[in-house]
Write an enzyme that holds these catalytic residues in place. Structure first.
Site, PDB file in Angstrom:
ATOM      1  N   ASP A 109      -8.900  11.611  10.899  1.00  0.00           N
ATOM      2  CA  ASP A 109      -8.955  11.128   9.511  1.00  0.00           C
ATOM      3  C   ASP A 109      -9.675   9.781   9.460  1.00  0.00           C
ATOM      4  O   ASP A 109      -9.177   8.812   8.893  1.00  0.00           O
ATOM      5  CB  ASP A 109      -7.549  11.014   8.931  1.00  0.00           C
ATOM      6  CG  ASP A 109      -7.561  10.963   7.400  1.00  0.00           C
ATOM      7  OD1 ASP A 109      -8.608  11.290   6.804  1.00  0.00           O
ATOM      8  OD2 ASP A 109      -6.546  10.585   6.801  1.00  0.00           O
ATOM      9  N   GLY A 133       0.342   5.454   1.056  1.00  0.00           N
ATOM     10  CA  GLY A 133      -0.530   6.418   1.706  1.00  0.00           C
ATOM     11  C   GLY A 133       0.022   7.821   1.582  1.00  0.00           C
ATOM     12  O   GLY A 133       1.023   8.072   0.913  1.00  0.00           O
ATOM     13  N   GLY A 134      -0.677   8.774   2.246  1.00  0.00           N
ATOM     14  CA  GLY A 134      -0.266  10.159   2.151  1.00  0.00           C
ATOM     15  C   GLY A 134       1.087  10.429   2.768  1.00  0.00           C
ATOM     16  O   GLY A 134       1.760  11.386   2.409  1.00  0.00           O
ATOM     17  N   LYS A 167       5.939   0.546   7.676  1.00  0.00           N
ATOM     18  CA  LYS A 167       5.599   1.822   7.026  1.00  0.00           C
ATOM     19  C   LYS A 167       6.863   2.648   6.869  1.00  0.00           C
ATOM     20  O   LYS A 167       7.481   3.052   7.841  1.00  0.00           O
ATOM     21  CB  LYS A 167       4.567   2.570   7.863  1.00  0.00           C
ATOM     22  CG  LYS A 167       4.122   3.899   7.244  1.00  0.00           C
ATOM     23  CD  LYS A 167       3.051   4.546   8.104  1.00  0.00           C
ATOM     24  CE  LYS A 167       2.606   5.886   7.518  1.00  0.00           C
ATOM     25  NZ  LYS A 167       1.574   6.524   8.360  1.00  0.00           N
ATOM     26  N   THR A 210       5.039   4.600   2.241  1.00  0.00           N
ATOM     27  CA  THR A 210       4.753   3.330   1.591  1.00  0.00           C
ATOM     28  C   THR A 210       4.767   2.218   2.643  1.00  0.00           C
ATOM     29  O   THR A 210       5.600   2.234   3.550  1.00  0.00           O
ATOM     30  CB  THR A 210       5.813   3.033   0.506  1.00  0.00           C
ATOM     31  OG1 THR A 210       5.844   4.114  -0.417  1.00  0.00           O
ATOM     32  CG2 THR A 210       5.489   1.745  -0.226  1.00  0.00           C
ATOM     33  N   VAL A 211       3.859   1.247   2.502  1.00  0.00           N
ATOM     34  CA  VAL A 211       3.759   0.142   3.466  1.00  0.00           C
ATOM     35  C   VAL A 211       4.229  -1.149   2.799  1.00  0.00           C
ATOM     36  O   VAL A 211       3.789  -1.482   1.695  1.00  0.00           O
ATOM     37  CB  VAL A 211       2.312  -0.018   3.983  1.00  0.00           C
ATOM     38  CG1 VAL A 211       2.245  -1.147   5.012  1.00  0.00           C
ATOM     39  CG2 VAL A 211       1.822   1.283   4.598  1.00  0.00           C
ATOM     40  N   GLY A 214       0.814  -1.210   0.000  1.00  0.00           N
ATOM     41  CA  GLY A 214       0.000   0.000   0.000  1.00  0.00           C
ATOM     42  C   GLY A 214       0.841   1.251   0.000  1.00  0.00           C
ATOM     43  O   GLY A 214       1.989   1.250   0.435  1.00  0.00           O
TER      44      GLY A 214
END
Length: 738
Positions: free
Chosen positions: A546, A430-431, A449, A434-435, A428
């Protein structure tokens, strides 16, 4: 006298002949150089643009139909287009193509919007280069760009012309954001914020477009100039391209399809399938022609050689020598050329040189060892401070209930766990980073992460997430196992949640309606319970800020795990609200928080209400396929509730399995969460209690649940359209301009 005159004339003729011969050689060189870019016998230019193979105009002059071009002579000068399209080409080379721009536009006195895009088939060789940026020009608007599996956007606000700065595209009148690798097609949508009440007197349109980053310079006139569209359409968009769909190794095995000529290197494309060809070092030309790469004459260009003496061009390189009367290696960075000496004491020189070299090697090795050890220590200390180690120590020292299980990992441990952060381990993006999926030495599967290269504000978000997660011990909150601060970018290690996000199970193509009603209700209960814990049971209250379906992970048993605390805030016990920069995700943001910047626990309640409506309807939080009034899911849902049309928008499986009574009960909870005034919304603790009661009654069907209002609502859905992941825009994180 006669003889002398004849000799003079003869010498002059020889000089003129030599000059003419050199000119002929130069013209032949230029002709050969130009022709070497195009397939022999094919047209080599159009409107002043050279057409390098594998591109071509006539049949048989291009590699395949993807590289076929059209030269339109109706323009003066002629213009070059992709065959069968109106995509205008302004530059073309072995690695990239620049084309004219298209623009999405929305004007305030119009109810609709125009969508501008350049589309290339998914199996084609062209992608938008990351040297482009998505740019929006306008006021009081959110411009959103969507690709096949990508959505982003930016926010532009301007209350008056005096606040707008020429050359600045940072959120006032103009905003920009990056695009991902491999983007082939995109569409643009707009959402207004304040009905443009603040900017109506000086601008009436919004624009969205992709443009080469260095090619566009924003100015105030772009908001009012009627020639803006014509001018921007001439700014370039950069396209990268590759050959075929195979890797270099696969293409070499199939020699009939291999595109690279002689004296070339092959490299796999890093933003899609296919590969690229390049001439090997020391050669230049067109690597896609069989004999397109020719030797580079380094001696003709001083920047390509470092000779201090005489330069000799060689195939693929050059050599340097010294003129007569001098010796040395002839290079500027070497000994150079020094005058010869008649008596040179070679034995003494060699002996002294040998001892000097030996001593220098011993001293150099010792100095290198000391320097390397000190450098490693300094580098680790630098990264520790750079990644917020001191701030993390301060944060953790404030809280006594830090889990003993939180571990500081070494960089080597995490490199081994992810095979040096290989692409195949990415699960994944994200903002904030990267995961990766990794396997530790004790065979535990973890999620790692890796933050992006960040500025100081993002470092604070990273440290904030560590401090918050270190204090949380709840079965429905993703567990932090540790972190690593000795690398250039900070790393967080979590428990691995294998079943993806709630967003994926609701909206991804092929997953619509995959969750049963009981599973949806349980996920809602678990999520509400986790948020209630954060608000009222944690040692220090925590506002998530969020809450959305992409931040709710599901394990193998579909148990909910709330994640991503990069935007969360710790709240002093004696306060019920804090003033912050507006941050969150479009479609989920509390409108009261957006207007006042006052963050409260009711902001999370509103966002959870949107998630609850997603579970009920299967609809996206923002959808540009719906009408202007129904683009926001929360507004769409509240309108349906108000007009007794709830069951027209509820997902069929949820309605069939849950029944009208239960569905209406959950919808009423969602409606209370979505009230505009925060003081009228319930707390997360109250929401969790209400949903737990519904889940208990759902698990024990002999317990009666009655609601008279449910008996009068129609069952048949009447709202048209399929709003799967491929139809509606995905919401994107938003941060207001600073």
């Amino acid at each position: 006298m006669v003889n002398r005159k004849r000799i003079t004339v003869t010498n002059s003729n020889l000089v003129i002949a030599r000059i003419l011969l050199l000119l002929l050689f130069y013209i032949a060189y230029l002709t050969t150089s130009s022709a070497s870019e195009t397939k022999p016998g094919c047209r080599s230019e159009c409107g002043g643009l050279t057409i390098p193979y594998p591109f071509g105009i006539e049949e048989g002059c291009y590699r395949d139909e993807w590289f076929a071009l059209t030269c339109n002579s109706s323009f003066n000068p002629p213009r070059l287009f992709f065959s069968g399209s109106n995509v205008d080409i302004s530059h073309i080379s072995y690695t990239e193509v620049k084309v004219g721009n298209t623009i999405a536009r929305q004007c305030y006195n119009s109810s609709g919007h125009e969508v501008g895009s350049i589309e290339f088939p998914e199996d084609g060789p062209f992608v938008f280069s990351t040297r482009n940026k998505f740019t929006s020009v306008g006021c009081d608007t959110v411009a959103v760009i969507q690709g096949w599996d990508f959505t982003s956007g930016c926010l532009s606000i301007c209350a008056n012309k005096e606040k707008i700065t020429n050359g600045s595209c940072s959120g006032v009148g103009c905003c920009q954001t990056t695009i991902p690798k491999g983007l082939k097609t995109y569409s643009v949508g707009f959402t207004r914020l304040n009905n443009h009440n603040l900017s109506w007197n000086f601008t009436t349109c919004n624009y969205g477009f992709i443009v080469e980053e260095q090619a566009y310079n924003f100015s105030l006139r772009d908001l009012t100039d009627l020639d803006f569209l014509d001018r921007i359409q001439k700014t370039p968009v950069v396209l990268d391209w590759a050959v075929g769909k195979e890797t270099c190794e696969e293409a070499r095995r199939n020699s009939t399809s291999y595109a690279c000529g002689k004296l070339t290197n092959c490299s796999n494309s890093d933003d899609g399938p296919g590969y690229r060809c390049n001439c090997i070092e020391g050669y230049e030309g067109n690597p896609y022609l069989p004999d397109g790469c020719h030797d580079t004459d380094e001696c003709q260009d001083p920047s390509k050689n470092n000779c201090n003496g005489i330069c000799h061009n060689l195939a693929g390189g050059f050599s340097c020598s010294c003129p007569k009367g001098k010796h040395g290696d002839g290079r500027k960075d070497g000994q150079g050329c020094i005058p010869d000496s008649k008596e040179v004491p070679w034995k003494k020189i060699l002996l002294g040189t040998g001892f000097g070299l030996l001593f220098a090697l011993v001293v150099s090795y010792w100095l290198y060892w000391v320097w390397r050890k000190r450098r490693l220590m300094n580098l680790r200390e630098k990264f520790f401070k750079q990644n917020g180690g001191l701030l993390l120590q301060q944060q953790l020292s404030k809280h006594e209930n830090i889990h003993e299980t939180t571990k500081i990992f070494t960089a080597d441990e995490l490199k081994r766990a992810t095979e040096n952060f290989a692409e195949i381990h990415i699960i994944g993006r994200g903002g904030y980073g990267t995961v990766y999926k990794g396997i530790l030495s004790d065979q535990r599967v973890v999620a790692i992460k890796k933050s992006k290269l960040v500025d100081e504000s993002q470092i604070e978000q990273f440290i904030n997430e560590v401090a918050i997660l270190s204090q949380i011990n709840h079965r429905n909150v993703v567990k932090l196992l540790g972190c690593c601060l000795e690398t250039e970018v900070p790393l967080l290690v979590y428990e691995f949640i294998p079943n993806g996000t709630l967003f994926h199970h609701i909206h991804a193509k092929g997953y619509e309606g995959s969750l049963s009603w009981k599973t949806r209700l349980r996920i809602a209960v678990e999520t509400a319970g986790a948020l209630a814990y954060l608000h009222s049971a944690a040692s220090v209250p925590i506002f998530h800020r969020d809450v959305k379906s992409t931040n709710i992970l599901l394990d193998s048993n579909y148990t909910a795990k709330v994640s991503d605390f990069g935007a969360s805030r710790l709240v002093p016990i004696d306060k019920t609200q804090i003033t912050t920069l507006v941050q969150g995700t479009l479609g989920y943001l509390d409108p009261e928080y957006m207007q006042t910047s006052q963050l409260t626990d009711k902001s999370d309640v509103y966002s959870f209400g949107v998630v609850l409506v997603e579970l009920l309807t299967g609809e996206m939080p923002l959808c540009f396929k719906r009408s202007q009034e129904a683009r926001s899911l929360s507004i769409y849902f509240l309108s349906a509730m108000k007009n007794d049309q709830l069951f027209q928008i509820v997902e069929p499986r949820a309605l069939e399995e849950g029944g009208r009574v239960e569905v209406l009960a959950v919808a009423e909870v969602a409606e209370r969460c979505l009230r505009l005034k925060g003081e009228e919304r319930p707390t997360m603790k109250e929401v969790a209690s209400l949903l737990e009661g519904l889940l208990t009654k759902s698990s024990h069907p002999w317990v009666p649940l009655e609601h008279e209002e449910a008996k009068s609502l129609p069952l048949e859905p009447s709202y048209p359209g399929d709003y799967s992941l491929n139809s509606c825009l995905i919401t994107t994180s938003l941060e207001a301009p600073r």
